[in-house]
Design a protein around this motif. Structure first.
Motif, PDB file in Angstrom:
ATOM      1  N   TYR A  58       5.238  -7.308 -22.545  1.00 23.55           N
ATOM      2  CA  TYR A  58       4.746  -7.483 -21.119  1.00 23.55           C
ATOM      3  C   TYR A  58       4.218  -9.266 -21.198  1.00 23.55           C
ATOM      4  CZ  TYR A  58       1.995  -9.076 -17.451  1.00 23.55           C
ATOM      5  OH  TYR A  58       0.951  -9.378 -16.098  1.00 23.55           O
ATOM      6  N   ALA A  59       4.349  -9.773 -22.602  1.00 30.06           N
ATOM      7  CA  ALA A  59       3.763 -10.961 -23.340  1.00 30.06           C
ATOM      8  C   ALA A  59       5.717 -11.684 -22.848  1.00 30.06           C
ATOM      9  CB  ALA A  59       3.445 -11.244 -24.271  1.00 30.06           C
ATOM     10  N   LYS A  60       6.401 -11.492 -23.785  1.00 34.54           N
ATOM     11  CA  LYS A  60       8.061 -11.094 -23.646  1.00 34.54           C
ATOM     12  C   LYS A  60       8.295 -11.319 -21.911  1.00 34.54           C
ATOM     13  CE  LYS A  60      10.810 -10.156 -26.413  1.00 34.54           C
ATOM     14  NZ  LYS A  60      12.099  -9.378 -27.395  1.00 34.54           N
ATOM     15  N   THR A  61       8.044 -10.336 -21.565  1.00 32.95           N
ATOM     16  CA  THR A  61       8.168 -10.528 -19.601  1.00 32.95           C
ATOM     17  C   THR A  61       7.810 -11.519 -19.308  1.00 32.95           C
ATOM     18  OG1 THR A  61       9.015  -8.035 -20.023  1.00 32.95           O
ATOM     19  CG2 THR A  61       8.159  -8.812 -17.830  1.00 32.95           C
ATOM     20  N   GLU A  62       7.189 -12.058 -19.288  1.00 34.83           N
ATOM     21  CA  GLU A  62       5.819 -13.170 -18.633  1.00 34.83           C
ATOM     22  C   GLU A  62       6.463 -14.101 -19.430  1.00 34.83           C
ATOM     23  OE1 GLU A  62       1.713 -14.945 -18.785  1.00 34.83           O
ATOM     24  OE2 GLU A  62       2.038 -12.947 -18.385  1.00 34.83           O
ATOM     25  N   ASN A  63       7.258 -14.463 -20.872  1.00 32.81           N
ATOM     26  CA  ASN A  63       7.766 -15.536 -21.761  1.00 32.81           C
ATOM     27  C   ASN A  63       7.284 -16.762 -21.238  1.00 32.81           C
ATOM     28  OD1 ASN A  63       9.291 -16.757 -23.076  1.00 32.81           O
ATOM     29  ND2 ASN A  63      10.875 -16.823 -21.361  1.00 32.81           N
ATOM     30  N   SER A  64       5.484 -17.194 -21.249  1.00 31.66           N
ATOM     31  CA  SER A  64       4.428 -18.051 -21.101  1.00 31.66           C
ATOM     32  C   SER A  64       3.931 -18.370 -22.169  1.00 31.66           C
ATOM     33  CB  SER A  64       4.151 -18.423 -19.577  1.00 31.66           C
ATOM     34  OG  SER A  64       2.878 -17.356 -20.065  1.00 31.66           O
ATOM     35  N   ILE A  65       3.645 -19.987 -21.993  1.00 34.57           N
ATOM     36  CA  ILE A  65       3.034 -20.771 -23.920  1.00 34.57           C
ATOM     37  C   ILE A  65       1.796 -19.825 -23.298  1.00 34.57           C
ATOM     38  CG2 ILE A  65       1.868 -22.622 -24.145  1.00 34.57           C
ATOM     39  CD1 ILE A  65       3.943 -24.099 -23.306  1.00 34.57           C
ATOM     40  N   ILE A  76       0.135 -16.952 -26.555  1.00 40.05           N
ATOM     41  CA  ILE A  76      -1.161 -17.099 -26.600  1.00 40.05           C
ATOM     42  C   ILE A  76      -1.947 -16.473 -26.734  1.00 40.05           C
ATOM     43  CG2 ILE A  76      -3.020 -18.959 -25.973  1.00 40.05           C
ATOM     44  CD1 ILE A  76      -1.012 -20.843 -26.011  1.00 40.05           C
ATOM     45  N   ASN A  77      -2.606 -16.040 -25.363  1.00 44.57           N
ATOM     46  CA  ASN A  77      -3.016 -14.629 -24.709  1.00 44.57           C
ATOM     47  C   ASN A  77      -2.936 -13.398 -25.364  1.00 44.57           C
ATOM     48  OD1 ASN A  77      -4.956 -15.767 -22.895  1.00 44.57           O
ATOM     49  ND2 ASN A  77      -3.607 -14.890 -21.283  1.00 44.57           N
ATOM     50  N   PHE A  78      -1.472 -13.227 -25.706  1.00 43.45           N
ATOM     51  CA  PHE A  78      -1.252 -12.156 -26.581  1.00 43.45           C
ATOM     52  C   PHE A  78      -1.562 -12.067 -28.273  1.00 43.45           C
ATOM     53  CE2 PHE A  78       1.313 -10.250 -29.953  1.00 43.45           C
ATOM     54  CZ  PHE A  78       1.762  -9.031 -29.220  1.00 43.45           C
ATOM     55  N   LEU A  79      -1.441 -13.287 -29.039  1.00 42.96           N
ATOM     56  CA  LEU A  79      -2.028 -13.619 -30.124  1.00 42.96           C
ATOM     57  C   LEU A  79      -3.598 -13.437 -30.497  1.00 42.96           C
ATOM     58  CD1 LEU A  79       1.047 -16.382 -31.432  1.00 42.96           C
ATOM     59  CD2 LEU A  79       0.324 -13.596 -32.351  1.00 42.96           C
ATOM     60  N   THR A  80      -3.935 -14.044 -29.145  1.00 47.50           N
ATOM     61  CA  THR A  80      -5.625 -13.498 -29.437  1.00 47.50           C
ATOM     62  C   THR A  80      -5.924 -12.257 -29.502  1.00 47.50           C
ATOM     63  OG1 THR A  80      -5.647 -15.926 -27.761  1.00 47.50           O
ATOM     64  CG2 THR A  80      -7.956 -14.482 -28.366  1.00 47.50           C
ATOM     65  N   GLN A  81      -4.976 -11.525 -28.920  1.00 49.50           N
ATOM     66  CA  GLN A  81      -5.413 -10.119 -28.833  1.00 49.50           C
ATOM     67  C   GLN A  81      -5.471  -9.563 -30.420  1.00 49.50           C
ATOM     68  OE1 GLN A  81      -4.069  -8.924 -25.223  1.00 49.50           O
ATOM     69  NE2 GLN A  81      -6.259 -10.098 -24.191  1.00 49.50           N
ATOM     70  N   HIS A  82      -4.108  -9.865 -30.584  1.00 50.90           N
ATOM     71  CA  HIS A  82      -3.376  -9.423 -31.546  1.00 50.90           C
ATOM     72  C   HIS A  82      -3.200 -10.293 -32.799  1.00 50.90           C
ATOM     73  CE1 HIS A  82      -3.013  -6.210 -29.425  1.00 50.90           C
ATOM     74  NE2 HIS A  82      -2.266  -6.403 -28.015  1.00 50.90           N
ATOM     75  N   PRO A  83      -3.809 -10.938 -33.784  1.00 56.41           N
ATOM     76  CA  PRO A  83      -3.939 -12.194 -34.274  1.00 56.41           C
ATOM     77  C   PRO A  83      -2.417 -11.547 -35.876  1.00 56.41           C
ATOM     78  CG  PRO A  83      -6.094 -11.682 -34.428  1.00 56.41           C
ATOM     79  CD  PRO A  83      -5.217 -10.713 -33.208  1.00 56.41           C
ATOM     80  N   TYR A  84      -2.494 -10.154 -35.908  1.00 56.90           N
ATOM     81  CA  TYR A  84      -2.179  -9.953 -37.482  1.00 56.90           C
ATOM     82  C   TYR A  84      -1.477  -9.220 -36.950  1.00 56.90           C
ATOM     83  CZ  TYR A  84      -6.417 -12.428 -38.989  1.00 56.90           C
ATOM     84  OH  TYR A  84      -7.601 -13.303 -38.714  1.00 56.90           O
ATOM     85  N   CYS A  85      -0.468  -9.122 -36.020  1.00 54.39           N
ATOM     86  CA  CYS A  85       0.819  -8.258 -35.617  1.00 54.39           C
ATOM     87  C   CYS A  85       1.739  -8.150 -36.041  1.00 54.39           C
ATOM     88  CB  CYS A  85       0.745  -8.166 -34.789  1.00 54.39           C
ATOM     89  SG  CYS A  85       1.500  -8.813 -33.193  1.00 54.39           S
ATOM     90  N   GLU A  86       2.894  -7.544 -36.430  1.00 53.20           N
ATOM     91  CA  GLU A  86       4.045  -7.971 -36.923  1.00 53.20           C
ATOM     92  C   GLU A  86       4.976  -8.559 -35.916  1.00 53.20           C
ATOM     93  OE1 GLU A  86       7.107  -4.553 -35.767  1.00 53.20           O
ATOM     94  OE2 GLU A  86       4.910  -3.156 -35.267  1.00 53.20           O
ATOM     95  N   TYR A  87       4.495  -8.882 -34.429  1.00 57.28           N
ATOM     96  CA  TYR A  87       5.092 -10.508 -33.623  1.00 57.28           C
ATOM     97  C   TYR A  87       4.911 -11.391 -33.890  1.00 57.28           C
ATOM     98  CZ  TYR A  87       6.206  -5.540 -31.743  1.00 57.28           C
ATOM     99  OH  TYR A  87       6.460  -4.019 -31.706  1.00 57.28           O
ATOM    100  N   ARG A  88       3.989 -11.267 -34.543  1.00 57.19           N
ATOM    101  CA  ARG A  88       3.146 -13.276 -34.748  1.00 57.19           C
ATOM    102  C   ARG A  88       3.817 -14.240 -34.894  1.00 57.19           C
ATOM    103  NH1 ARG A  88      -1.532 -14.985 -36.023  1.00 57.19           N
ATOM    104  NH2 ARG A  88      -1.941 -17.294 -35.851  1.00 57.19           N
ATOM    105  N   LYS A  89       5.148 -13.945 -35.364  1.00 55.12           N
ATOM    106  CA  LYS A  89       5.953 -14.956 -35.882  1.00 55.12           C
ATOM    107  C   LYS A  89       6.846 -15.814 -34.742  1.00 55.12           C
ATOM    108  CE  LYS A  89       7.895 -18.178 -38.847  1.00 55.12           C
ATOM    109  NZ  LYS A  89       7.856 -20.176 -38.984  1.00 55.12           N
ATOM    110  N   GLU A  90       7.291 -14.463 -34.444  1.00 56.91           N
ATOM    111  CA  GLU A  90       8.351 -14.031 -32.694  1.00 56.91           C
ATOM    112  C   GLU A  90       7.640 -15.362 -32.441  1.00 56.91           C
ATOM    113  OE1 GLU A  90      10.657 -11.888 -30.335  1.00 56.91           O
ATOM    114  OE2 GLU A  90      10.179 -10.695 -32.139  1.00 56.91           O
ATOM    115  N   ALA A  91       6.034 -14.711 -31.797  1.00 59.28           N
ATOM    116  CA  ALA A  91       5.746 -15.064 -30.744  1.00 59.28           C
ATOM    117  C   ALA A  91       4.612 -16.457 -30.767  1.00 59.28           C
ATOM    118  CB  ALA A  91       3.968 -14.400 -30.936  1.00 59.28           C
ATOM    119  N   GLU A  92       4.630 -17.060 -32.086  1.00 59.39           N
ATOM    120  CA  GLU A  92       5.205 -18.561 -32.698  1.00 59.39           C
ATOM    121  C   GLU A  92       6.126 -18.971 -31.929  1.00 59.39           C
ATOM    122  OE1 GLU A  92       3.618 -18.015 -36.287  1.00 59.39           O
ATOM    123  OE2 GLU A  92       1.292 -18.228 -35.588  1.00 59.39           O
ATOM    124  N   VAL A  93       7.171 -18.927 -33.090  1.00 58.97           N
ATOM    125  CA  VAL A  93       8.398 -19.596 -31.715  1.00 58.97           C
ATOM    126  C   VAL A  93       8.271 -19.561 -30.747  1.00 58.97           C
ATOM    127  CG1 VAL A  93      10.863 -19.020 -32.697  1.00 58.97           C
ATOM    128  CG2 VAL A  93       9.619 -18.601 -34.400  1.00 58.97           C
TER     129      VAL A  93
END
Length: 67
Positions: A15-22, A26-43
Motif C-alpha cells: 500500500y505504501a509503495k502504491t501511494e508512493n509519498s513521503i 513515514i507512516n509505514f516506518l512509524t508502524q513497522h520500524p524494524y521490518c525488512e522493508y526499512r532500508k528500501e523505505a528510507e531510500v
C-alpha cells in the motif's frame, strides 16, 4: 514491542509503495520500524525528498509558503 504479522506488514508495504509519498513511507516506518522493508523505505523517502526539493527550486510559485 508489538509483533505484527508478516503478511500484514507486507500488505501495508504494498500500500505504501502504491501511494508512493513521503508521508506514506513515514507512516509505514512509524508502524513497522524494524521490518525488512526499512532500508528500501528510507531510500524511497530520500528520493522523493530530492525530487520535491528540485521541483520547488524549479517552480517556486507552484508551492505555498506552508508547503
Amino acid at each position: 514491542m508489538i509483533l505484527v504479522d508478516a503478511d500484514v506488514t507486507k500488505e501495508e508495504w504494498v500500500y505504501a509503495k502504491t501511494e508512493n509519498s513521503i508521508l506514506g513511507y513515514i507512516n509505514f516506518l512509524t508502524q513497522h520500524p524494524y521490518c525488512e522493508y526499512r532500508k528500501e523505505a528510507e531510500v524511497m523517502i530520500q528520493g522523493l525528498k530530492e525530487k520535491l526539493l528540485s521541483d520547488m527550486k524549479n517552480n517556486p510559485f507552484k508551492y505555498s509558503r506552508e508547503e
